[in-house]
Design an enzyme around this catalytic site. Structure first.
Site, PDB file in Angstrom:
ATOM      1  N   HIS A  19       0.998  -1.127  -0.021  1.00  0.00           N
ATOM      2  CA  HIS A  19      -0.045   0.139  -0.126  1.00  0.00           C
ATOM      3  C   HIS A  19       0.901   1.221   0.036  1.00  0.00           C
ATOM      4  CE1 HIS A  19      -3.411  -2.488   1.315  1.00  0.00           C
ATOM      5  NE2 HIS A  19      -2.518  -3.155   1.680  1.00  0.00           N
ATOM      6  N   HIS A 197      -8.150  -8.506  -0.634  1.00  0.00           N
ATOM      7  CA  HIS A 197      -7.704  -8.827   0.681  1.00  0.00           C
ATOM      8  C   HIS A 197      -8.698  -9.834   1.179  1.00  0.00           C
ATOM      9  CE1 HIS A 197      -4.740  -5.500   0.204  1.00  0.00           C
ATOM     10  NE2 HIS A 197      -4.354  -5.554   1.744  1.00  0.00           N
ATOM     11  N   GLU A 200      -7.162 -12.544   5.762  1.00  0.00           N
ATOM     12  CA  GLU A 200      -5.946 -12.061   6.835  1.00  0.00           C
ATOM     13  C   GLU A 200      -6.533 -11.972   8.226  1.00  0.00           C
ATOM     14  OE1 GLU A 200      -5.756  -7.806   6.512  1.00  0.00           O
ATOM     15  OE2 GLU A 200      -3.879  -7.599   7.256  1.00  0.00           O
ATOM     16  N   ASP A 279       2.714  -2.794   4.443  1.00  0.00           N
ATOM     17  CA  ASP A 279       2.681  -1.355   5.038  1.00  0.00           C
ATOM     18  C   ASP A 279       4.023  -1.074   5.509  1.00  0.00           C
ATOM     19  OD1 ASP A 279      -0.184  -0.429   4.357  1.00  0.00           O
ATOM     20  OD2 ASP A 279      -0.342  -2.062   5.612  1.00  0.00           O
TER      21      ASP A 279
HETATM   22  N1  ADE Z   1      -4.864  -1.237   4.462  1.00  0.00           N
HETATM   23  C1  ADE Z   1      -3.656  -1.211   4.274  1.00  0.00           C
HETATM   24  N2  ADE Z   1      -3.077  -2.331   4.938  1.00  0.00           N
HETATM   25  C2  ADE Z   1      -3.986  -3.192   4.879  1.00  0.00           C
HETATM   26  C3  ADE Z   1      -4.069  -4.469   5.310  1.00  0.00           C
HETATM   27  N3  ADE Z   1      -3.204  -4.979   5.884  1.00  0.00           N
HETATM   28  N4  ADE Z   1      -5.337  -5.005   5.425  1.00  0.00           N
HETATM   29  C4  ADE Z   1      -6.227  -4.383   5.094  1.00  0.00           C
HETATM   30  N5  ADE Z   1      -6.478  -3.317   4.487  1.00  0.00           N
HETATM   31  C5  ADE Z   1      -5.194  -2.500   4.587  1.00  0.00           C
HETATM   32 ZN    ZN Z   2      -2.520  -5.072   2.509  1.00  0.00          ZN
END
Ligand code: ADE
Ligand code: ZN
Length: 318
Positions: A19, A197, A200, A279
């Site tokens: 991101h 995504h 997670e 990130d």
């Molecule tokens: N936005 C930025 N990082 C993220 C993540 N790991 N999961 C979901 N949204 C995100």
């Molecule tokens: Zn992500």
């Protein structure tokens, strides 16, 4: 640099889960806050770094959206992206497919055009001067209504030639992929590829929905797939890449420590996994550091490292 880090650096690698807003380093955040006269609740880089202790995804997202508020002008998005590309070069990244979240900015009154121009100008320079090829992936924020995603999609149409795929990010639990089935269908009709995504923090059902309803070409994270044997079989049979982000998963408490991460199990099971940084400014390491910590704590072999890097290249949207 020790030998293994040099080995990792030398492997040609693609980064497929990054991101751009998550590469905003505290130093740049402070600089942009000053440059744009934006108040942030921190008075030093140390204070910002000390705030980066998260107990889950939402905890992180609250700080991440707050940090992104310093990004106002085209040059801010340019500087952000350029800094990431310099780091990527240092780590031996040859191709990157970066996510951006237009709604994080358009909701604050920053135009779509400002955001995409700043990012794509830096990507162009990165290709010319650093030799890093790229694609851009526009993510919808899943905690916002479907209608907002449609509005964002309309804003993207004039810039269609600059965007390869659409994705889905932000707060996962309670916002299943099915919520965005119609806007993804529209995006596919317009020729965009799709990713999302899933798995997670959310359940395996969300991974199935991403595959079946959103027709994703890659699953972002997907680490919870191992809870469903039929799903693992499907992912292997269809060779669906999973963009795994080990340090992110530790910082957001998906796993306690790297040694508990299931990356090696997924790799050994035959899943198409690779390593990404998600990130990096918030999670304590860019791509090379993610590889290195996995090498150390998951007892990866050099052959595993080579395979992971090859998987990243094979999963690109060339
Ligand atoms: N936005 C930025 N990082 C993220 C993540 N790991 N999961 C979901 N949204 C995100
Ligand atoms: Zn992500």
């Amino acid at each position: 640099m020790d030998d293994i880090k040099e080995y990792i650096r030398s492997l040609p690698k693609a980064e497929l889960h990054l991101h751009i807003e998550g590469s905003l380093e505290p130093e740049l955040m402070m600089k942009l806050a000053k440059r744009n006269n934006i108040e942030i609740p921190f008075s030093s880089v140390e204070e910002i770094k000390n705030a980066y202790n998260f107990s889950n995804l939402q905890d992180f997202l609250d700080i991440y959206y707050q940090g992104a508020a310093v990004l106002i002008k085209e040059e801010d998005f340019f500087d952000l992206t350029w800094e990431y590309l310099l780091r990527a070069k240092e780590d031996g990244i040859v191709h990157t497919e970066i996510f951006f979240d237009p709604q994080t900015h358009t909701e604050r009154g920053v135009s779509f055009e400002t955001v995409i121009n700043g990012i794509t100008n830096a990507l162009k320079k990165g290709k010319e001067e650093l030799g890093i090829t790229n694609h851009l992936i526009m993510c919808f924020l899943r905690h916002l209504p479907e209608e907002d995603a449609f509005k964002t999609f309309e804003m993207a149409i004039p810039f269609k030639h600059l965007i390869k795929a659409v994705g889905l990010d932000s707060s996962e639990v309670g916002h299943p992929p099915s919520k965005f089935e119609r806007v993804f269908k529209k995006a596919m009709d317009e020729g965009f590829l799709t990713v999302a995504h899933a798995g997670e923090e959310g359940p395996t059902d969300y991974i199935w929905e991403a595959l079946k309803l959103l027709k994703v070409k890659r699953v972002d994270h997907g680490v919870r797939c191992m809870e469903d044997a039929d799903l693992v079989k499907y992912l292997i049979e269809n060779n669906i890449p999973l963009t795994v982000c080990p340090l992110s998963n530790i910082k957001l408490r998906v796993f306690d420590e790297i040694k508990d991460h299931n990356l090696k199990k997924m790799l050994d099971r035959g899943l198409n996994v690779m390593i990404n940084s998600d990130d990096p400014a918030y999670f304590g390491g860019y791509l090379l550091e993610n590889y290195y910590q996995c090498y150390q704590d998951l007892n990866l072999t050099k052959e595993d490292l080579r395979k992971l890097s090859q998987n990243s290249l094979d999963a690109c949207f060339y």
